[in-house]
Design a protein around this motif. Structure first.
Motif, PDB file in Angstrom:
ATOM      1  N   ALA A   1      -8.122  -5.601   0.002  1.00  0.00           N
ATOM      2  CA  ALA A   1      -6.980  -6.205   0.433  1.00  0.00           C
ATOM      3  C   ALA A   1      -6.746  -7.779  -0.258  1.00  0.00           C
ATOM      4  O   ALA A   1      -5.773  -8.379  -0.035  1.00  0.00           O
ATOM      5  CB  ALA A   1      -6.696  -6.186   1.593  1.00  0.00           C
TER       6      ALA A   1
ATOM      7  N   PHE B   1      -9.506   2.999   5.141  1.00  0.00           N
ATOM      8  CA  PHE B   1     -10.050   2.009   3.912  1.00  0.00           C
ATOM      9  C   PHE B   1     -11.141   1.056   4.226  1.00  0.00           C
ATOM     10  O   PHE B   1     -12.217   0.816   3.663  1.00  0.00           O
ATOM     11  CB  PHE B   1      -8.768   1.496   3.148  1.00  0.00           C
ATOM     12  CG  PHE B   1      -9.308   0.274   2.458  1.00  0.00           C
ATOM     13  CD1 PHE B   1      -9.973   0.008   1.449  1.00  0.00           C
ATOM     14  CD2 PHE B   1      -8.784  -1.022   3.197  1.00  0.00           C
ATOM     15  CE1 PHE B   1     -10.319  -0.888   0.892  1.00  0.00           C
ATOM     16  CE2 PHE B   1      -9.307  -2.188   2.501  1.00  0.00           C
ATOM     17  CZ  PHE B   1     -10.248  -2.089   1.278  1.00  0.00           C
TER      18      PHE B   1
ATOM     19  N   THR C   1      -5.134   3.487  -3.171  1.00  0.00           N
ATOM     20  CA  THR C   1      -5.936   4.224  -2.001  1.00  0.00           C
ATOM     21  C   THR C   1      -7.196   4.174  -2.586  1.00  0.00           C
ATOM     22  O   THR C   1      -7.595   5.194  -3.759  1.00  0.00           O
ATOM     23  CB  THR C   1      -5.283   5.480  -1.902  1.00  0.00           C
ATOM     24  OG1 THR C   1      -4.817   6.050  -3.166  1.00  0.00           O
ATOM     25  CG2 THR C   1      -4.300   5.337  -1.000  1.00  0.00           C
TER      26      THR C   1
ATOM     27  N   LEU D   1      -1.516   2.853   1.722  1.00  0.00           N
ATOM     28  CA  LEU D   1      -2.692   2.868   2.205  1.00  0.00           C
ATOM     29  C   LEU D   1      -3.668   4.135   2.347  1.00  0.00           C
ATOM     30  O   LEU D   1      -3.191   5.006   2.633  1.00  0.00           O
ATOM     31  CB  LEU D   1      -2.613   2.413   3.922  1.00  0.00           C
ATOM     32  CG  LEU D   1      -2.175   1.032   4.083  1.00  0.00           C
ATOM     33  CD1 LEU D   1      -2.089   0.647   5.775  1.00  0.00           C
ATOM     34  CD2 LEU D   1      -3.235  -0.200   3.247  1.00  0.00           C
TER      35      LEU D   1
ATOM     36  N   PHE E   1       2.522  -6.262   2.082  1.00  0.00           N
ATOM     37  CA  PHE E   1       1.973  -7.246   1.165  1.00  0.00           C
ATOM     38  C   PHE E   1       1.698  -6.668  -0.233  1.00  0.00           C
ATOM     39  O   PHE E   1       1.914  -7.361  -1.232  1.00  0.00           O
ATOM     40  CB  PHE E   1       0.839  -8.014   1.863  1.00  0.00           C
ATOM     41  CG  PHE E   1      -0.404  -7.349   1.562  1.00  0.00           C
ATOM     42  CD1 PHE E   1      -1.349  -7.437   0.523  1.00  0.00           C
ATOM     43  CD2 PHE E   1      -0.759  -6.106   2.590  1.00  0.00           C
ATOM     44  CE1 PHE E   1      -2.520  -6.740   0.591  1.00  0.00           C
ATOM     45  CE2 PHE E   1      -1.934  -5.347   2.286  1.00  0.00           C
ATOM     46  CZ  PHE E   1      -2.832  -5.738   1.461  1.00  0.00           C
TER      47      PHE E   1
END
Ligand code: 1QQ
Length: 391
Positions: free
Chosen positions: A272, A195, A146, A123, A64
């Motif tokens: 996100a 994360f 990140t 990520l 995504f």
């Protein structure tokens, strides 16, 4: 504190390399004369193309973001190709959102392709390993999404233009408190991802300093699909808002199930959420969601309107924050290469840590010698299916 190699340690390392009979081309940072040019800044001319390795999640759970990143980088390097003097050869690897593939892709770019600089991975979960490898090999790596705490502490070859989640949440939680009059929240967090786990720690700290009570604190793991038992506890606690630390794979079913179970409290999300994918998949359930991030299409930063127009024209969709940060990475690398007119690893590493108040589409942006980015965070809210700046 970052480890800086002293003269004695550097000399020992040279001896060690020599005694191990490492040929020059296999040495961790064999400087290439053809990457050293003449002139500086806009006048810099380098004969050989500077190789840039991208490690992006083009498939799997983080695609995504990875797909937007690839396009942002493509546009950024295409614009640089129109400039005289320095040419870039961009090599892209898909890490499939898995750690093993990310590590293998990074090693290939470092050792086989001998890139001068790495961009990505997507990520933090992957970056905590691949950035260690880049650091060990003496290859500068620039993170573009990140955001976990501790990324730049990996070493002096590690940089990011990804606003840390500590900064984003320190802006979004107080803004949400003001806008919604928050006194209590429930936290829902994915404890299996680097994360989201790091963001959870920040959430606890910021909520405490804002005097907001945590009335429920529920965990789940990446890959979970059923959140009903956690949501029952959240509903019982009746918080003023829900703070969510999750990637889209979990967020989408979780928010849907929350709304189905009658939880109407507004939500505050992590990085996100800076994605149109959330709005597309959640529809009305995304309304009112508050998120802190690095970019907005409403920012009146230098070049933002032109970037949005060029991106939309080329890819037939509007850019998002991930595309914007990726686009800026190309500009930062070009800045670092042209500073000494040197496309070698060491020169890029030295100059990426000297970016001072550069005008970018993210606003004026600096990267300090620790590799950390400094820029103004933006807090947005989803209203009528669109992000808008929370006033
Ligand atoms: C990280 C993130 C993700 C949301 C990027 C897609 O911020 O892994 O650090």
């Amino acid at each position: 504190m970052r480890f800086k190699m002293g003269t004695a340690a550097a000399a020992a390392a040279v001896l060690l390399l020599a005694s191990a009979c490492v040929s020059e081309s296999d040495a961790p940072d064999a400087a290439d004369d053809k990457l050293v040019g003449k002139g500086t800044g806009d006048e810099c001319v380098i004969d050989s193309p500077v190789k840039v390795g991208l490690v992006l999640s083009l498939t799997g759970g983080a695609a995504f973001a990875g797909e937007y990143q690839q396009q942002g980088l493509e546009l950024g390097f295409e614009e640089l190709a129109a400039k005289e003097g320095v040419k870039y050869e961009v090599i892209t690897e898909d890490d499939e959102t898995t750690l093993d593939v990310s590590i293998a892709a990074t090693e290939k770019l470092i050792n086989r392709d001998k890139v001068s600089v790495l961009v990505g991975p997507t990520l933090s979960n992957q970056a905590f390993s691949t950035f260690e490898d880049a650091q060990e090999a003496g290859v500068p790596a620039l993170g573009i999404s990140t955001t976990a705490e501790g990324i730049t502490e990996i070493g002096d070859y590690i940089f990011r233009d990804s606003l840390p989640e500590t900064e984003a949440l320190a802006a979004s939680i107080p803004a949400a408190k003001d806008a919604l009059g928050l006194k209590s929240v429930a936290i829902l967090s994915d404890s299996a991802d680097e994360f989201t786990a790091s963001a959870y720690t920040t959430m606890i700290e910021v909520l405490k300093s804002e005097g907001i009570e945590v009335v429920a604190d529920e965990k789940f793991e990446t890959g979970d699909e059923d959140f009903r038992s956690q949501l029952t506890k959240v509903k019982e606690a009746n918080p003023d808002a829900v703070v969510l630390s999750a990637l889209p794979g979990a967020t989408i079913p979780l928010v849907k199930q929350a709304r189905e179970s009658g939880i109407t409290a507004p939500m505050i999300g992590g990085n996100a959420f800076n994605s149109p994918v959330m709005i597309k998949n959640l529809g009305d359930a995304a309304e009112g969601l508050i998120v802190g991030g690095a970019w907005s299409d409403a920012l009146e930063s230098q070049g933002n309107a032109e970037f949005i127009a060029a991106y939309t024209e080329k890819y037939d969709r509007a850019p998002d924050q991930f595309a914007a940060q990726a686009y800026v990475a190309a500009q930062l690398i070009d800045q670092a290469v042209r500073a000494d007119c040197d496309g070698n690893r060491e020169a890029i590493k030295d100059n990426l840590g000297q970016i001072m108040e550069l005008e970018t589409i993210l606003g004026p942006l600096s990267i300090d010698e620790e590799g950390e980015v400094h820029q103004e965070p933006v807090v947005q809210i989803i209203k009528d299916g669109k992000f808008e700046i929370l006033k």
